[in-house]
Design an enzyme around this catalytic site. Structure first.
Site, PDB file in Angstrom:
ATOM      1  N   ASP A 198       6.413  -4.208  -1.279  1.00 43.82           N
ATOM      2  CA  ASP A 198       5.658  -3.103  -0.351  1.00 43.82           C
ATOM      3  C   ASP A 198       6.754  -1.722   0.104  1.00 43.82           C
ATOM      4  O   ASP A 198       7.817  -2.100  -0.077  1.00 43.82           O
ATOM      5  CB  ASP A 198       5.378  -3.516   0.884  1.00 43.82           C
ATOM      6  CG  ASP A 198       3.929  -2.850   1.503  1.00 43.82           C
ATOM      7  OD1 ASP A 198       3.828  -1.574   1.012  1.00 43.82           O
ATOM      8  OD2 ASP A 198       3.444  -3.052   2.633  1.00 43.82           O
ATOM      9  N   GLU A 239      -0.411  -5.231   6.053  1.00 45.63           N
ATOM     10  CA  GLU A 239       0.941  -5.441   5.171  1.00 45.63           C
ATOM     11  C   GLU A 239       2.000  -6.412   5.997  1.00 45.63           C
ATOM     12  O   GLU A 239       2.253  -7.143   5.286  1.00 45.63           O
ATOM     13  CB  GLU A 239       1.381  -4.081   5.395  1.00 45.63           C
ATOM     14  CG  GLU A 239       0.923  -3.013   4.391  1.00 45.63           C
ATOM     15  CD  GLU A 239       1.510  -1.577   4.576  1.00 45.63           C
ATOM     16  OE1 GLU A 239       1.273  -0.702   3.620  1.00 45.63           O
ATOM     17  OE2 GLU A 239       1.984  -1.258   5.599  1.00 45.63           O
ATOM     18  N   GLY A 257       2.587   4.338   7.799  1.00 46.04           N
ATOM     19  CA  GLY A 257       2.365   5.775   7.578  1.00 46.04           C
ATOM     20  C   GLY A 257       0.901   5.875   6.621  1.00 46.04           C
ATOM     21  O   GLY A 257       0.141   6.635   7.080  1.00 46.04           O
ATOM     22  N   GLY A 258       0.707   4.792   5.940  1.00 47.68           N
ATOM     23  CA  GLY A 258      -0.861   4.734   5.346  1.00 47.68           C
ATOM     24  C   GLY A 258      -1.759   4.081   6.182  1.00 47.68           C
ATOM     25  O   GLY A 258      -2.828   3.822   5.781  1.00 47.68           O
ATOM     26  N   THR A 270       0.779  -1.090   0.092  1.00 46.34           N
ATOM     27  CA  THR A 270       0.078   0.045   0.127  1.00 46.34           C
ATOM     28  C   THR A 270       0.913   1.189  -0.085  1.00 46.34           C
ATOM     29  O   THR A 270       1.921   1.218   0.644  1.00 46.34           O
ATOM     30  CB  THR A 270      -0.728  -0.073   1.442  1.00 46.34           C
ATOM     31  OG1 THR A 270      -1.900  -1.008   1.030  1.00 46.34           O
ATOM     32  CG2 THR A 270      -1.641   1.194   1.399  1.00 46.34           C
ATOM     33  N   GLY A 271       0.501   2.155  -0.539  1.00 44.22           N
ATOM     34  CA  GLY A 271       1.185   3.588  -0.716  1.00 44.22           C
ATOM     35  C   GLY A 271       1.437   4.083  -1.960  1.00 44.22           C
ATOM     36  O   GLY A 271       1.040   3.430  -3.100  1.00 44.22           O
ATOM     37  N   LYS A 323      14.109   7.529   2.228  1.00 49.15           N
ATOM     38  CA  LYS A 323      13.704   6.589   3.235  1.00 49.15           C
ATOM     39  C   LYS A 323      14.874   6.030   4.158  1.00 49.15           C
ATOM     40  O   LYS A 323      14.393   5.525   5.215  1.00 49.15           O
ATOM     41  CB  LYS A 323      12.605   5.504   2.840  1.00 49.15           C
ATOM     42  CG  LYS A 323      11.407   5.911   1.856  1.00 49.15           C
ATOM     43  CD  LYS A 323      10.479   6.522   2.801  1.00 49.15           C
ATOM     44  CE  LYS A 323       9.231   7.026   2.043  1.00 49.15           C
ATOM     45  NZ  LYS A 323       8.430   6.131   1.474  1.00 49.15           N
ATOM     46  N   LYS A 342       6.929   0.834   9.227  1.00 44.30           N
ATOM     47  CA  LYS A 342       5.720   0.956   8.333  1.00 44.30           C
ATOM     48  C   LYS A 342       4.515   1.367   8.721  1.00 44.30           C
ATOM     49  O   LYS A 342       4.580   1.501  10.071  1.00 44.30           O
ATOM     50  CB  LYS A 342       5.521  -0.596   7.727  1.00 44.30           C
ATOM     51  CG  LYS A 342       6.465  -1.098   6.570  1.00 44.30           C
ATOM     52  CD  LYS A 342       6.283  -2.273   5.993  1.00 44.30           C
ATOM     53  CE  LYS A 342       5.093  -2.241   5.170  1.00 44.30           C
ATOM     54  NZ  LYS A 342       4.723  -0.984   4.265  1.00 44.30           N
TER      55      LYS A 342
HETATM   56  C1  5RP Z   1       1.169   2.035   4.513  1.00 42.80           C
HETATM   57  C2  5RP Z   1       2.680   1.705   4.558  1.00 42.80           C
HETATM   58  C3  5RP Z   1       3.674   2.272   3.338  1.00 42.80           C
HETATM   59  O1  5RP Z   1       4.302   1.382   2.717  1.00 42.80           O
HETATM   60  C4  5RP Z   1       4.633   3.379   3.726  1.00 42.80           C
HETATM   61  O2  5RP Z   1       3.801   4.153   4.495  1.00 42.80           O
HETATM   62  C5  5RP Z   1       5.169   3.917   2.577  1.00 42.80           C
HETATM   63  O3  5RP Z   1       4.253   4.757   1.874  1.00 42.80           O
HETATM   64  P1  5RP Z   1       4.881   5.545   0.610  1.00 42.80           P
HETATM   65  O4  5RP Z   1       5.360   4.652  -0.556  1.00 42.80           O
HETATM   66  O5  5RP Z   1       3.613   6.225   0.057  1.00 42.80           O
HETATM   67  O6  5RP Z   1       6.037   6.538   1.012  1.00 42.80           O
HETATM   68  O7  5RP Z   1       3.510   1.276   5.427  1.00 42.80           O
HETATM   69  O8  5RP Z   1       0.833   1.514   5.582  1.00 42.80           O
END
Ligand code: 5RP
Length: 216
Positions: A83, A105, A98-99, A28-29, A123, A96
């Site tokens: 991911d 996940e 942030g979303g 996700t993300g 990152k 992990k």
């Molecule tokens: C969502 C996550 C995402 O993998 C993480 O937040 C990275 O997101 P992005 O690819 O938008 O930077 O853990 O729960």
């Protein structure tokens, strides 16, 4: 070089690691958002599971076959899960969630023979730092927050499993110790710390260069 371009390059590289006939976990993300069209365009015969409602919807729109991952009749194992991550420490530990999708996940990553993490170079960190995303049980929430001490509720919808999303904002000196403490806290459904042992491959884009790092 923009972060978006790096996310795209990391995602495109990871899409090439998927082979015909594979069972694939989709993360996700915004980084995974670059993966989905590239993977779909390869026209492979894949069976996928998704870590969020949003990923499932996008993947299906693109023509990927997405199956439920709920219940005893779902796929018990996957060949690969791909991911993103919010932070990748030099030690290989991740943050992990942030979303807010970290529970699903981690469930998908744990089922996969190979967990591929795709990130832009921003990152990468020397050491992980707070906040650490949490999913909490609604029942007993006030007590869980009291036991955690330093956690803040996030102003976002519940997880698809009904969990309350929060962030642990206390010290993060030792990820293994904190992960153990959070896992042992009654009322914590899941936290966003991922040990290096769970990560098979790290795909990091820096500028136009992509590094594929094998961790196990
Ligand atoms: C969502 C996550 C995402 O993998 C993480 O937040 C990275 O997101 P992005 O690819 O938008 O930077 O853990 O729960």
């Amino acid at each position: 070089m923009s972060t978006e371009r790096e996310k795209q390059l990391a995602a495109e590289t990871a899409a090439e690691l998927v082979e015909d006939g594979m069972l694939v976990g989709l993360g996700t993300g915004s980084t995974v958002a670059y993966l989905l069209p590239v993977l779909a365009a390869r026209n492979l015969d894949l069976r996928c599971v998704a870590t969020s409602v949003a990923t499932a919807a996008t993947a299906r729109e693109l023509g990927l076959r997405v199956e439920s991952f709920a219940g005893v009749d779902a796929l018990p194992r996957l060949d690969v899960a791909i991911d993103g991550a919010d932070q990748v420490a030099a030690s290989g530990w991740l943050v992990k969630g942030g979303g807010a999708a970290h529970t699903r996940e981690k469930a998908v990553a744990a089922a996969a023979d190979r967990f591929v993490v795709i990130v832009s170079s921003d990152k990468l960190v020397d050491r992980l730092s707070p906040p650490v995303p949490l999913e909490l049980l609604e029942f007993g929430l006030a007590g869980t927050l009291r036991r955690l001490g330093t956690a803040q509720l996030r102003d976002v919808p519940r997880s698809p499993d009904g969990g309350v999303i929060a962030d642990f904002t206390g010290e993060l000196d030792d990820p293994a110790e904190l992960a153990e403490r959070l896992s042992a806290t009654v009322g914590v459904v899941e936290h966003g710390l991922v040990p290096a042992e769970m990560v098979s491959t790290l795909v990091v884009a820096r500028g136009e260069q992509v590094e594929i790092r094998s961790l196990r």
